[in-house]
Design a protein around this motif. Structure first.
Motif, PDB file in Angstrom:
ATOM      1  N   PRO A  70     -18.961   2.584 -14.407  1.00  0.00           N
ATOM      2  CA  PRO A  70     -17.893   2.725 -15.450  1.00  0.00           C
ATOM      3  C   PRO A  70     -18.231   2.299 -16.933  1.00  0.00           C
ATOM      4  CG  PRO A  70     -16.808   2.207 -13.554  1.00  0.00           C
ATOM      5  CD  PRO A  70     -18.066   1.858 -13.303  1.00  0.00           C
ATOM      6  N   ARG A  71     -18.805   1.122 -16.710  1.00  0.00           N
ATOM      7  CA  ARG A  71     -19.322   0.240 -17.908  1.00  0.00           C
ATOM      8  C   ARG A  71     -19.911   1.189 -19.143  1.00  0.00           C
ATOM      9  NH1 ARG A  71     -23.834  -2.187 -20.084  1.00  0.00           N
ATOM     10  NH2 ARG A  71     -23.519  -3.843 -21.404  1.00  0.00           N
ATOM     11  N   TRP A  73     -19.829   4.655 -19.311  1.00  0.00           N
ATOM     12  CA  TRP A  73     -19.220   6.073 -19.597  1.00  0.00           C
ATOM     13  C   TRP A  73     -19.094   6.322 -21.019  1.00  0.00           C
ATOM     14  CZ3 TRP A  73     -15.235   6.389 -15.077  1.00  0.00           C
ATOM     15  CH2 TRP A  73     -15.857   6.124 -13.779  1.00  0.00           C
ATOM     16  N   ASP A 116     -13.607   5.831 -22.233  1.00  0.00           N
ATOM     17  CA  ASP A 116     -13.213   4.397 -22.439  1.00  0.00           C
ATOM     18  C   ASP A 116     -11.941   4.091 -21.605  1.00  0.00           C
ATOM     19  OD1 ASP A 116     -13.651   1.537 -23.223  1.00  0.00           O
ATOM     20  OD2 ASP A 116     -11.712   1.989 -24.194  1.00  0.00           O
ATOM     21  N   ARG A 119     -12.778   4.407 -17.867  1.00  0.00           N
ATOM     22  CA  ARG A 119     -13.498   3.070 -17.420  1.00  0.00           C
ATOM     23  C   ARG A 119     -12.308   1.883 -17.150  1.00  0.00           C
ATOM     24  NH1 ARG A 119     -14.304  -1.752 -19.767  1.00  0.00           N
ATOM     25  NH2 ARG A 119     -13.073  -0.724 -21.674  1.00  0.00           N
TER      26      ARG A 119
END
Length: 247
Positions: A70-71, A73, A116, A119
């Motif tokens: 996820p960081r 994305w 975000d 995330r």
């Protein structure tokens, strides 16, 4: 075993991943759909539809391969938005010179916002379920901007600045990771990261986590040292269990 690992990754983390799928789908699909619409509405060049098609394929492949990271994305969403928005603006007659940059910025901001949010919904708050999932977990350092530890499914990575526009990303496989423990730092100090050229870590007073790696140790100022230690220990265990499954 790896299959057992995948099954254990259910629960809270798996539910979060399912919950953010619509956000990621919007990031992938919105730009190409708007690009197709602009061609049909403004009578654009039909062969130019290859551009939104390529953006769609690139987005689907990237997020498919990085679904557990996820960081990353938001950064990918910005790039997709820039390309789709610029193409969308170029199809607007007479004012393409203005519509292209506005479209690029607008879709980039929208993509970043959606990615975000996804995330944060996956990563926050941290729960013990992450240990049995394949999701890469970032741990920002306390009091040190740009310094963080990434705990992946098979390795840990320390990301830090080596000066203006330069970063270092030393990575260590779990097989080479030694003891991980929470420690207390008495005073502010700047420590050199072994084996990584010019990378130094500023350690602030308070709790920290110490990780034994070749050829020395990493010290990361953080208040979540126990969580990190348990996470790394469990993933080391899972990485070891994964070996027999490939024999």
């Amino acid at each position: 075993m790896r299959g057992q690992h995948d099954q254990n990754s259910g629960g809270v983390v798996a539910a979060r991943l399912r919950r953010v799928r619509p956000h990621l789908a919007a990031v992938i699909l919105l730009g190409p759909i708007l690009g197709l619409t602009s061609v049909l509405v403004f009578g654009g060049w039909l062969p130019g539809l290859a551009t939104p098609a390529l953006v769609l394929i690139a987005g689907a492949v990237y997020f498919g391969l990085r679904r557990f990271r996820p960081r990353r994305w938001p950064h990918a969403a910005v790039l997709l938005g820039l390309m789709s928005g610029a193409y969308l603006g170029l199809n607007v007659p007479a004012v393409a010179w203005m519509a292209a940059p506005l479209g690029a910025v607008g879709l980039a901001l929208l993509g970043f916002t959606l990615a975000d949010r996804a995330r944060r919904q996956v990563l926050l708050p941290y729960t013990p379920d992450f240990a049995d999932s394949p999701v890469e977990v970032p741990w920002p350092a306390r009091g040190a901007t740009g310094l963080e530890l990434l705990v992946g499914a098979d390795r840990i990575t320390l990301i830090g600045s080596r000066g203006r526009l330069r970063t270092a990303r030393p990575a260590v496989d779990f097989d080479d990771v030694g003891a991980v423990e929470q420690v207390m730092v008495a005073r502010r100090a700047t420590l050199h990261v072994p084996g990584v050229g010019e990378l130094n870590v500023t350690v602030t007073p308070g709790p920290a986590v110490r990780i034994a790696v070749p050829p020395g140790e990493w010290i990361l100022p953080t208040d979540q040292g126990r969580d990190i230690a348990r996470l790394v220990a469990r993933r080391k265990e899972l990485a070891g269990e994964a070996v027999p499954a490939h024999r």
